[in-house]
Design a protein around this motif. Structure first.
Motif, short mmCIF file in Angstrom:
data_model
loop_
_atom_site.label_atom_id
_atom_site.label_comp_id
_atom_site.label_asym_id
_atom_site.label_seq_id
_atom_site.Cartn_x
_atom_site.Cartn_y
_atom_site.Cartn_z
N LYS A 1 3.29 2.87 2.99
CA LYS A 1 4.72 3.05 2.76
C LYS A 1 5.17 4.46 3.13
O LYS A 1 6.24 4.65 3.72
N ASN B 1 0.83 -1.19 0.00
CA ASN B 1 0.00 0.00 0.00
C ASN B 1 0.88 1.25 0.00
O ASN B 1 1.79 1.39 0.82
N LYS B 2 0.60 2.20 -0.91
CA LYS B 2 1.42 3.40 -1.05
C LYS B 2 1.30 4.31 0.18
O LYS B 2 2.30 4.86 0.63
#
Length: 81
Positions: free
Chosen positions: A46, A42-43
């Motif tokens: 992160k 998951n961006k």
């Protein structure tokens, strides 16, 4: 005036009473966040973990424990290699 922690300091000393405890704890937290960073897909997670990694690194550096910094570097080398 007596203090509760028994060290000639005010009552509030933060999370840890000594830098020799704060340094290794922040180093372990940094390595844990780095592991979760590599495992995450998951961006948003992160980005949050990058912020946590930076905060842990700053905490390890400002703790002033040279042994904890060397341990952190050895742990990072072991993790990355």
């Amino acid at each position: 005036m007596t203090t509760r922690n028994g060290l000639d300091r005010p009552d509030f000393t933060g999370f840890y009473n000594h830098s020799m405890i704060l340094g290794p704890a922040s180093s372990i937290a940094l390595l844990t966040c780095l592991y979760y960073f590599y495992e995450s897909g998951n961006k948003i997670k992160k980005i949050f973990l990058i912020i946590l990694i930076c905060l842990c690194a700053m905490s390890a550096i400002t703790a002033g424990s040279r042994a904890a910094l060397v341990g952190l570097l050895i742990g990072l080398l072991f993790f990355l290699l």
